[in-house]
Design an enzyme around this catalytic site. Structure first.
Site, short mmCIF file in Angstrom:
data_model
loop_
_atom_site.label_atom_id
_atom_site.label_comp_id
_atom_site.label_asym_id
_atom_site.label_seq_id
_atom_site.Cartn_x
_atom_site.Cartn_y
_atom_site.Cartn_z
N GLY A 35 0.54 -1.21 0.32
CA GLY A 35 -0.12 0.50 -0.16
C GLY A 35 0.78 1.15 0.20
CB SER A 39 -1.48 2.27 3.09
OG SER A 39 -0.38 1.72 3.27
N GLY A 40 -0.85 2.59 6.24
CA GLY A 40 -1.08 1.86 7.75
C GLY A 40 -0.73 0.52 7.23
CB SER A 42 4.29 -0.22 9.53
OG SER A 42 5.70 -0.31 8.20
CB SER A 109 6.28 -4.20 -3.11
OG SER A 109 5.00 -4.38 -2.05
#
EC number: 2.7.1.25
Length: 201
Positions: A35, A39-40, A42, A109
């Site tokens: 993401g 985006s959250g 981790s 990624s």
């Protein structure tokens, strides 16, 4: 030495993946969080790892920033370096999954092809792609590292979502709404792992 030197052969070991999984009491898999920055990924991956750890599950979390302090410290952010970064992470995560761990990886990624290569490396049955879908505007509001601000000001080039493309997964195994509470997202993922008989509790 050549990349595929004929003198380099694969050596099989007496302890199998199945034996390691039996010892751990769960399957070894790779959970690939993808993401945008902010985006959250981790946060959710870390919360899930904590929940799994509390249940006695053997885990390891590979984070995009952390690996650039060691394993990938020689790489920049060109397309070629990004590809090599993901390749290295995929190889390491695959070894950890072979060891019977549940490996969580939190990386932007941005390219589908790179994620597909990792999937093929670890095996389709042990790779779970988790798309943390958070609108760009929300990611910019969060901007925990101040990177979007720098990118908008022209101080940071080739930043995903601003002047570098992010290719969202076409059909991820898991599609998370990154605006939901982290606890809700973790519950969804735990339910998935149970349904797939990856964990027992």
């Amino acid at each position: 030495m050549a990349l595929h030197d004929e003198n380099v052969v694969w050596h099989s070991h007496p302890v199998t993946v199945a034996a390691r999984e039996q010892l751990h009491g769960h399957r070894g898999v790779m959970l690939w969080f993808t993401g945008l920055s902010g985006s959250g990924k981790s946060t959710v991956a870390g919360a899930l790892e904590e929940a799994l750890h509390q249940r006695g599950v053997s885990t390891y979390l590979l984070d995009g920033d952390n690996v650039r302090h060691g394993l990938c410290r020689d790489l920049g952010f060109s397309d070629a370096d990004r590809q090599e970064n993901i390749r290295r992470v995929g190889e390491v995560a695959s070894l950890m999954a072979d060891a019977g761990l549940i490996v969580l990886t939190a990386f932007i990624s941005p390219h589908r092809a790179e994620r597909q290569l990792v999937k093929e490396r670890v095996g389709h049955d042990r790779f779970i792609e988790i798309y943390v879908n958070t609108p760009l505007a929300i990611c910019e509001q969060r901007d925990p590292k101040g990177l979007y601000k720098k990118a908008r000001a022209g101080e940071l080039r080739n930043f995903t979502g601003i002047d570098a493309i992010y290719e969202a997964p076409d059909s991820p195994q898991v599609h998370l709404n990154g605006e939901q509470l982290v606890t809700n997202l973790v519950s969804q993922l735990l339910d998935l792992l149970r349904r797939r008989d990856i964990i027992r509790s």
